[in-house]
Design an enzyme around this catalytic site. Sequence first.
Site, PDB file in Angstrom:
ATOM      1  N   TYR A   1      76.412  31.465 -78.193  1.00 42.26           N
ATOM      2  CA  TYR A   1      75.392  30.437 -77.605  1.00 42.26           C
ATOM      3  C   TYR A   1      74.660  30.213 -78.924  1.00 42.26           C
ATOM      4  O   TYR A   1      74.045  31.126 -79.500  1.00 42.26           O
ATOM      5  CB  TYR A   1      74.564  30.495 -76.501  1.00 42.26           C
ATOM      6  CG  TYR A   1      75.724  30.204 -75.241  1.00 42.26           C
ATOM      7  CD1 TYR A   1      75.819  29.036 -74.512  1.00 42.26           C
ATOM      8  CD2 TYR A   1      76.386  31.313 -74.517  1.00 42.26           C
ATOM      9  CE1 TYR A   1      76.210  28.692 -73.528  1.00 42.26           C
ATOM     10  CE2 TYR A   1      76.954  31.429 -73.431  1.00 42.26           C
ATOM     11  CZ  TYR A   1      77.008  30.066 -72.785  1.00 42.26           C
ATOM     12  OH  TYR A   1      77.926  29.865 -71.852  1.00 42.26           O
TER      13      TYR A   1
ATOM     14  N   ASP B   1      75.754  24.902 -67.485  1.00 50.20           N
ATOM     15  CA  ASP B   1      74.623  24.232 -66.521  1.00 50.20           C
ATOM     16  C   ASP B   1      74.619  22.402 -66.762  1.00 50.20           C
ATOM     17  O   ASP B   1      75.106  22.197 -67.999  1.00 50.20           O
ATOM     18  CB  ASP B   1      73.439  24.689 -66.411  1.00 50.20           C
ATOM     19  CG  ASP B   1      73.186  26.172 -65.922  1.00 50.20           C
ATOM     20  OD1 ASP B   1      74.198  26.462 -65.229  1.00 50.20           O
ATOM     21  OD2 ASP B   1      72.570  27.085 -66.325  1.00 50.20           O
TER      22      ASP B   1
ATOM     23  N   ARG C   1      68.390  30.319 -71.973  1.00 51.43           N
ATOM     24  CA  ARG C   1      67.378  29.691 -71.813  1.00 51.43           C
ATOM     25  C   ARG C   1      66.088  30.211 -71.384  1.00 51.43           C
ATOM     26  O   ARG C   1      65.098  29.874 -71.977  1.00 51.43           O
ATOM     27  CB  ARG C   1      67.665  28.341 -70.686  1.00 51.43           C
ATOM     28  CG  ARG C   1      68.655  27.424 -71.215  1.00 51.43           C
ATOM     29  CD  ARG C   1      69.101  26.497 -69.901  1.00 51.43           C
ATOM     30  NE  ARG C   1      68.116  25.914 -69.491  1.00 51.43           N
ATOM     31  CZ  ARG C   1      68.118  25.064 -68.341  1.00 51.43           C
ATOM     32  NH1 ARG C   1      69.138  25.119 -67.800  1.00 51.43           N
ATOM     33  NH2 ARG C   1      67.284  24.545 -67.932  1.00 51.43           N
TER      34      ARG C   1
ATOM     35  N   ARG D   1      80.824  28.916 -67.436  1.00 54.08           N
ATOM     36  CA  ARG D   1      80.436  27.597 -66.795  1.00 54.08           C
ATOM     37  C   ARG D   1      78.999  27.376 -67.354  1.00 54.08           C
ATOM     38  O   ARG D   1      78.231  28.135 -67.335  1.00 54.08           O
ATOM     39  CB  ARG D   1      80.299  27.908 -65.220  1.00 54.08           C
ATOM     40  CG  ARG D   1      81.640  28.029 -64.427  1.00 54.08           C
ATOM     41  CD  ARG D   1      81.481  28.458 -62.946  1.00 54.08           C
ATOM     42  NE  ARG D   1      80.947  29.740 -62.859  1.00 54.08           N
ATOM     43  CZ  ARG D   1      80.563  30.168 -61.589  1.00 54.08           C
ATOM     44  NH1 ARG D   1      80.835  29.460 -60.373  1.00 54.08           N
ATOM     45  NH2 ARG D   1      80.328  31.171 -61.491  1.00 54.08           N
TER      46      ARG D   1
END
Length: 279
Positions: free
Chosen positions: A127, A69, A214, A67
């Site tokens: 990522y 954001d 992040r 999932r």
Amino acid sequence: MPRTQQPFSPEPLPAGTRIACRIEYDGRLFNGWQAQPHPGTRTVQQALEKAISQVANGPVRVHCAGRTDTGVHGHAQIVHFDSPTTRSAKAWVLGVNAALPTDVRVHWAVPVASDFHARFSAQARSYRYIIVNTVVRPALLVGLVSWCRWPLCTDSMHTAAQALVGEQDFSAFRAASCQSESAFRCVSRVSVARRGDLVIIDIEANAFLHHMVRNIAGSLMVVGHGRHPPEWIGQLLASGDRARAGDTAAADGLYLVDVTYPPVYGLPETPPGPLLLAG
């Protein structure tokens, strides 16, 4: 072996077939991946389920690899669903794309074994975090990249990032809202490199905590700016103290670029990606 061609087979797949798809989306106008109970909240899952259900002529629930954001982009989000009707792979690609908004696309659809699960069968997720390192904020890439006005030393950032490799407790890079039972994750590789004005952070792990990438990016930028030495990242990781870490980096520059599965499932290989994601 992984399939190298994008399948658009017109052969019908019977009802009950489990279908896996690669989904690409621009996260700028979405409130993340997960469907929300609030009317009018735009999410990738809701848009995709609506389009698939339209092609299926019945409600369909999809499951994803990870999932994302609000504002985070997907280059290779993998999903699966169980088809309630007979349709071809071609219909699941072209038909669903015709029903989707332009900022979401299905790139392939293939039948998979009934034990395949987009989330639980995944071995690793990758990522990429992209930072434009210029004095002036760019105009053409708003929402597609993060931005840092201070000069960043990518050599220091890369050296610091190597402390993250291995199976470790990532509590120092975990969001307060994270609901995972364990903060242990296994990072298999991480790198930081410069490409002109772009600073690229690539990281692969078996799974990620909420805001983990992040938060890591925010702390690496602190090192890149020279406010802490490279060894600070290792010290921060060992402390397990989120309060000591850097700020959470913006969602704009974050992309889910690949998900790895056992070869037995035969999923198509993920291409390197266009423009910002290439190379």
